[in-house]
Scaffold this motif. Structure first.
Motif, PDB file in Angstrom:
ATOM      1  N   HIS A 102     -35.001 -15.361   0.200  1.00 19.97           N
ATOM      2  CA  HIS A 102     -34.166 -15.159   1.387  1.00 19.97           C
ATOM      3  C   HIS A 102     -34.554 -13.814   1.980  1.00 19.97           C
ATOM      4  N   LEU A 103     -35.116 -13.830   3.165  1.00 23.57           N
ATOM      5  CA  LEU A 103     -35.455 -12.574   3.825  1.00 23.57           C
ATOM      6  C   LEU A 103     -35.379 -12.765   5.329  1.00 23.57           C
ATOM      7  N   ARG A 104     -35.084 -11.685   6.026  1.00 24.61           N
ATOM      8  CA  ARG A 104     -34.997 -11.711   7.492  1.00 24.61           C
ATOM      9  C   ARG A 104     -34.090 -12.833   7.975  1.00 24.61           C
ATOM     10  N   GLY A 105     -32.966 -13.034   7.271  1.00 24.42           N
ATOM     11  CA  GLY A 105     -31.983 -14.021   7.696  1.00 24.42           C
ATOM     12  C   GLY A 105     -32.390 -15.459   7.473  1.00 24.42           C
ATOM     13  N   ARG A 106     -33.466 -15.675   6.725  1.00 17.80           N
ATOM     14  CA  ARG A 106     -33.929 -17.044   6.508  1.00 17.80           C
ATOM     15  C   ARG A 106     -34.171 -17.299   5.035  1.00 17.80           C
ATOM     16  N   ALA A 107     -33.996 -18.551   4.642  1.00 19.49           N
ATOM     17  CA  ALA A 107     -34.336 -18.944   3.274  1.00 19.49           C
ATOM     18  C   ALA A 107     -35.657 -19.688   3.331  1.00 19.49           C
ATOM     19  N   LEU A 108     -36.638 -19.214   2.590  1.00 24.73           N
ATOM     20  CA  LEU A 108     -37.950 -19.853   2.567  1.00 24.73           C
ATOM     21  C   LEU A 108     -38.252 -20.312   1.150  1.00 24.73           C
ATOM     22  N   GLU A 109     -38.971 -21.411   1.059  1.00 25.59           N
ATOM     23  CA  GLU A 109     -39.367 -21.902  -0.247  1.00 25.59           C
ATOM     24  C   GLU A 109     -40.856 -21.659  -0.386  1.00 25.59           C
TER      25      GLU A 109
ATOM     26  N   HIS B 265     -12.201 -15.748  12.376  1.00 28.25           N
ATOM     27  CA  HIS B 265     -11.043 -15.603  13.256  1.00 28.25           C
ATOM     28  C   HIS B 265     -11.130 -14.229  13.919  1.00 28.25           C
ATOM     29  N   GLY B 266     -10.924 -14.180  15.239  1.00 23.09           N
ATOM     30  CA  GLY B 266     -10.952 -12.910  15.950  1.00 23.09           C
ATOM     31  C   GLY B 266      -9.893 -12.887  17.027  1.00 23.09           C
ATOM     32  N   ARG B 267      -9.706 -11.717  17.669  1.00 21.66           N
ATOM     33  CA  ARG B 267      -8.662 -11.635  18.700  1.00 21.66           C
ATOM     34  C   ARG B 267      -9.044 -12.469  19.922  1.00 21.66           C
ATOM     35  N   ASP B 268     -10.342 -12.694  20.137  1.00 23.32           N
ATOM     36  CA  ASP B 268     -10.804 -13.560  21.219  1.00 23.32           C
ATOM     37  C   ASP B 268     -12.093 -14.245  20.768  1.00 23.32           C
ATOM     38  N   ARG B 269     -12.647 -15.096  21.632  1.00 19.09           N
ATOM     39  CA  ARG B 269     -13.820 -15.878  21.248  1.00 19.09           C
ATOM     40  C   ARG B 269     -15.006 -14.972  20.931  1.00 19.09           C
ATOM     41  N   GLU B 270     -15.135 -13.918  21.720  1.00 17.21           N
ATOM     42  CA  GLU B 270     -16.258 -13.001  21.533  1.00 17.21           C
ATOM     43  C   GLU B 270     -16.238 -12.371  20.130  1.00 17.21           C
ATOM     44  N   GLN B 271     -15.044 -11.931  19.723  1.00 17.60           N
ATOM     45  CA  GLN B 271     -14.957 -11.315  18.400  1.00 17.60           C
ATOM     46  C   GLN B 271     -15.154 -12.358  17.289  1.00 17.60           C
ATOM     47  N   ALA B 272     -14.635 -13.565  17.508  1.00 16.85           N
ATOM     48  CA  ALA B 272     -14.831 -14.622  16.513  1.00 16.85           C
ATOM     49  C   ALA B 272     -16.318 -14.941  16.367  1.00 16.85           C
ATOM     50  N   ILE B 273     -17.044 -14.983  17.492  1.00 16.38           N
ATOM     51  CA  ILE B 273     -18.486 -15.248  17.434  1.00 16.38           C
ATOM     52  C   ILE B 273     -19.192 -14.118  16.682  1.00 16.38           C
ATOM     53  N   ALA B 274     -18.821 -12.877  16.994  1.00 14.87           N
ATOM     54  CA  ALA B 274     -19.470 -11.734  16.339  1.00 14.87           C
ATOM     55  C   ALA B 274     -19.234 -11.771  14.825  1.00 14.87           C
ATOM     56  N   ARG B 275     -18.002 -12.107  14.435  1.00 16.22           N
ATOM     57  CA  ARG B 275     -17.691 -12.170  13.004  1.00 16.22           C
ATOM     58  C   ARG B 275     -18.423 -13.325  12.329  1.00 16.22           C
ATOM     59  N   MET B 276     -18.518 -14.454  13.039  1.00 16.55           N
ATOM     60  CA  MET B 276     -19.248 -15.600  12.480  1.00 16.55           C
ATOM     61  C   MET B 276     -20.723 -15.252  12.301  1.00 16.55           C
ATOM     62  N   ARG B 277     -21.259 -14.550  13.296  1.00 13.87           N
ATOM     63  CA  ARG B 277     -22.670 -14.180  13.239  1.00 13.87           C
ATOM     64  C   ARG B 277     -22.945 -13.301  12.020  1.00 13.87           C
ATOM     65  N   ARG B 278     -22.005 -12.345  11.786  1.00 15.76           N
ATOM     66  CA  ARG B 278     -22.174 -11.461  10.634  1.00 15.76           C
ATOM     67  C   ARG B 278     -22.024 -12.271   9.332  1.00 15.76           C
ATOM     68  N   ALA B 279     -21.058 -13.184   9.291  1.00 20.89           N
ATOM     69  CA  ALA B 279     -20.824 -13.984   8.081  1.00 20.89           C
ATOM     70  C   ALA B 279     -22.049 -14.844   7.760  1.00 20.89           C
ATOM     71  N   LEU B 280     -22.647 -15.439   8.803  1.00 19.29           N
ATOM     72  CA  LEU B 280     -23.831 -16.270   8.562  1.00 19.29           C
ATOM     73  C   LEU B 280     -24.978 -15.414   8.053  1.00 19.29           C
TER      74      LEU B 280
ATOM     75  N   PRO C  68     -20.132 -14.857   2.277  1.00 22.52           N
ATOM     76  CA  PRO C  68     -19.660 -13.725   3.070  1.00 22.52           C
ATOM     77  C   PRO C  68     -18.176 -13.457   2.825  1.00 22.52           C
ATOM     78  N   ALA C  69     -17.752 -12.275   3.176  1.00 20.19           N
ATOM     79  CA  ALA C  69     -16.344 -11.912   3.052  1.00 20.19           C
ATOM     80  C   ALA C  69     -16.051 -10.910   4.157  1.00 20.19           C
ATOM     81  N   GLY C  70     -14.827 -10.446   4.247  1.00 14.92           N
ATOM     82  CA  GLY C  70     -14.484  -9.418   5.225  1.00 14.92           C
ATOM     83  C   GLY C  70     -13.395  -9.871   6.159  1.00 14.92           C
ATOM     84  N   GLU C  71     -12.997  -8.976   7.041  1.00 13.51           N
ATOM     85  CA  GLU C  71     -11.870  -9.233   7.925  1.00 13.51           C
ATOM     86  C   GLU C  71     -12.130 -10.452   8.805  1.00 13.51           C
ATOM     87  N   GLY C  72     -11.163 -11.348   8.836  1.00 14.16           N
ATOM     88  CA  GLY C  72     -11.262 -12.516   9.705  1.00 14.16           C
ATOM     89  C   GLY C  72     -12.199 -13.597   9.206  1.00 14.16           C
TER      90      GLY C  72
END
Lengths: 492, 172
Positions: B67-74, A394-409, A363-367
């Motif tokens: 990798h689909l729907r946010g998951r990696a499947l084998e 990294h975000g301005r608060d925990r909520e934004q950091a969580i949102a950014r982490m969620r998108r990165a994952l 992933p990439a992007g702001e924060g």
């Protein structure tokens, strides 16, 4: 400012070697990497100016061969050695070997490593300084009555290895009858992992939080803290998600932790970057757990909220430079969260996974910061720790950091080796994590809710994609259209 | 022979259905109207069961990583003949315990000839700092422990073999 050293050798591998190389090169320091041939083509090797080959049939023992690394560093013309974390980072003999080779060890003195690296010795030291400690029993004080003395603490109990770390050799005992088995298992693990079977026991705190304080100390008497990290999201006593600052921590408690960490480090004559770990009980009482005399895996969250490059400060302190800021000048901005992407199968007790990374999209992007040690083609073997990469948001608060982490994952794609990225996304999505009422048993408590959904539609889509991608399957179809025609499987 | 596709504990039968110059898929007896279009290296647009989604794909031998729907499947592509052979071996009671992951044997708790019951720990293995107990999966006698204490093994290697004890040898 001129570079404090002309040349530094990194005695490590994987993501932390890449991360250290990034700072060294930015500082204009020639960057050498000691690497076993299995890592000759790794991202870490490519991040260095020069690779110094290590010998050894077994790659793990090569990275643990302090004498060989110190010799190789001297021969390659390095001025200093950065040990990273793990391997030899908290090995006083290695620090001595580096010094004897005429080089600077980037870390505290061998004396301080020996003092604070041993759990029993460091607890005795902290007790002598009037620090907060939980009631405990040290086996070697009276080995014959260890079990008896331990039971006097009351259950639940925690049995630990004196030389331990990383959750190895730790066992929770809830019923007195289970104590003898726990002692035997802890001793066997302690002997195997640390070559030292000494144990100690302490009262186990239910629903504990693991909060640690980053300290920095120079050789000119300045010792300060860089605030705290919450490391309560753990599996098998090992950290998985860390953040800074710690959520919902009362100001008075936060200040008390910072003060105690600085007092311990200053009293020990600490030099460099270190971490003082505490266990915080639900009632707000806290006790010293241990001190790590090195850079922590989770140091990036502190770097993001304070804007201070910890590796740069380690290098400057080791070169004798004074810290360029005072305590009042260190402030935090916003909130940072780190997720450890590991080669493991969360659905099968987090068993380690091996294989070859076939496809990787980071992933990439702001924060978003990614500290990665692998790329496509990397072999993930059983020889090393399963940590592949760290995602930090990294975000301005925990909520934004969580949102950014969620998108990165969600943007992270790693194929070829099973990893925990989807599990981490479910952890970060979980209401208990959002709420911020964290404790080290949180993942176990919500184990069932953190399992992936079993969907037939997903399995069908995966099978369809696999069939349409699998070369031999497609070739077989193309090779026999007439056969299928003959048996009448046509459709319009 | 039509291959079987194993994914997440399910086994799906995928059959190509020829249609004009191309083909559709039938998955477990239901048409899927599936198509895959490349977007970038390793990245595709999958149409399946009327839905359109982005997937990532990689292949290593008979294993396809999806990798689909946010998951990696084998997905393992299984040759039905090979599978039949494996099932026969299992039924004949070879009693082999395979290594679930690569590692090192750090403790040997059973000896050749020991009578064991399901769940009895035979060995403790260690892989990437994690210790795992290897239990007997059936009742019988330990016939072989091919990996010695301290020796390393690869995933799929035989760690132990349990032979069924003769009926008269079992306790009444």
């Amino acid at each position: 400012m001129t570079a404090p050293f002309a040349s530094v050798l990194i005695a490590n591998r994987g993501e932390i070697a890449v991360r250290i190389a990034r700072t060294l090169r930015r500082m204009g320091i020639r960057t050498l990497l000691a690497a076993h041939p299995v890592d000759a083509d790794s991202p870490a090797a490519r991040a260095a100016d020069l690779v110094v080959p290590l010998e050894g049939d077994d790659p793990l023992s090569a990275y643990l061969d302090g004498e060989q690394i110190a010799r190789a560093a001297a021969r390659a013309g390095a001025d200093a050695v950065h040990p990273g974390y793990g391997f030899l980072a908290e090995n006083a003999d290695f620090a001595l070997a580096v010094e004897r080779a005429g080089l600077v060890f980037i870390g505290p003195s061998p004396r301080v490593i020996a003092l604070m690296g041993d759990k029993v010795a460091s607890r005795a030291f902290v007790a002598g300084q009037g620090g907060h400690l939980s009631a405990s029993v040290v086996e070697e004080d009276d080995p014959d009555r260890f079990a008896e003395r331990t039971l006097a603490l009351g259950t639940p109990l925690l049995i630990k290895a004196s030389a331990g770390g990383g959750g190895k050799g730790m066992h929770v005992v809830r019923e007195a009858g289970r104590l003898p088995a726990a002692i035997e298992r802890a001793r066997s693990e302690a002997t195997r992992f640390f070559g030292d079977g000494r144990l100690y026991a302490e009262r186990y705190v239910e629903r504990p939080r693991h909060i640690e304080v980053q300290v920095l100390a120079d050789r000119h008497g300045r010792c300060l803290h860089l605030f705290e990290r919450e490391c309560s999201i753990q599996r098998r006593f090992q950290k998985l998600v860390e953040e800074s600052p710690a959520p919902a921590l009362p100001a008075a408690l936060r200040d008390a932790l910072h003060r105690e960490a600085v007092a311990i480090a200053a009293a020990a004559g600490y030099e460099g970057a270190g971490t003082v770990e505490f266990i915080v009980a639900p009632d707000g009482s806290f006790s010293f757990l241990e001190m790590n005399t090195r850079l922590q895996v989770e140091h990036p969250v502190t770097e993001l909220v304070t804007g201070i490059d910890l590796v740069e400060q380690q290098v400057r302190i080791a070169a004798g430079q004074p810290l360029p800021f005072a305590q009042e000048q260190v402030a935090t901005r916003g909130h940072a969260i780190e997720c450890r992407v590991c080669a493991e199968v969360p659905e099968q007790g987090f068993r380690p996974a091996t294989g070859v990374v076939q496809l990787l999209r980071e992933p990439a992007g702001e924060g978003i910061r990614v500290d990665s040690g692998v790329d496509e083609g990397s072999v993930v073997s059983a020889s090393f720790d399963p940590l592949l990469a760290k995602l930090v948001a990294h975000g301005r608060d925990r909520e934004q950091a969580i949102a950014r982490m969620r998108r990165a994952l969600g943007e992270t794609v790693l194929l070829g080796v099973s990893c925990n990225a989807a599990y981490l996304a479910r952890v970060v999505d979980h209401p208990a994590f959002h709420k911020g009422a964290l404790h080290t048993g949180l993942l176990a408590e919500h184990e069932a809710e953190l399992l992936p959904g079993e969907e037939e539609a997903t399995a069908r889509a995966a099978a369809a994609a696999a069939a349409l991608f699998h070369g031999p399957f497609l070739e077989a179809i193309r090779a026999v259209p007439r056969l299928h025609a003959a048996i009448g499987r046509w459709r319009n | 022979m039509e291959p079987l596709f194993e994914v997440g504990g399910r086994t799906l039968r995928v059959v190509p259905i020829l249609r004009g110059s191309g083909f559709d898929l039938e998955i477990d007896g239901r048409p899927a109207e599936a198509a895959l279009a490349p977007l970038a290296p390793g990245e595709f647009e999958l149409r399946c069961d009327g839905g359109v989604e982005r997937v990532f794909l990689a292949q290593e031998g008979d294993r396809v990583f999806v990798h689909l729907r946010g998951r990696a499947l084998e997905v393992t592509v299984v040759d039905p003949l090979e599978r039949a052979r494996q099932q026969t071996r299992a039924r004949l009671g070879a009693g082999e315990i395979f290594a679930p992951m690569p590692g090192v044997v750090v403790e040997v708790l059973a000896a050749i000839g020991d009578a064991v019951r399901p769940g009895d720990t035979l060995l403790v293995i260690e892989s990437m700092k994690l210790q795992t107990a290897i239990p007997a999966e059936r009742e019988g006698r330990v016939a072989a422990l091919p990996v010695a204490l301290g020796a390393s093994f690869r995933r799929g290697d035989v760690l132990a073999r349990i032979e069924s004890a003769p009926a008269e040898a079992l306790p009444a």
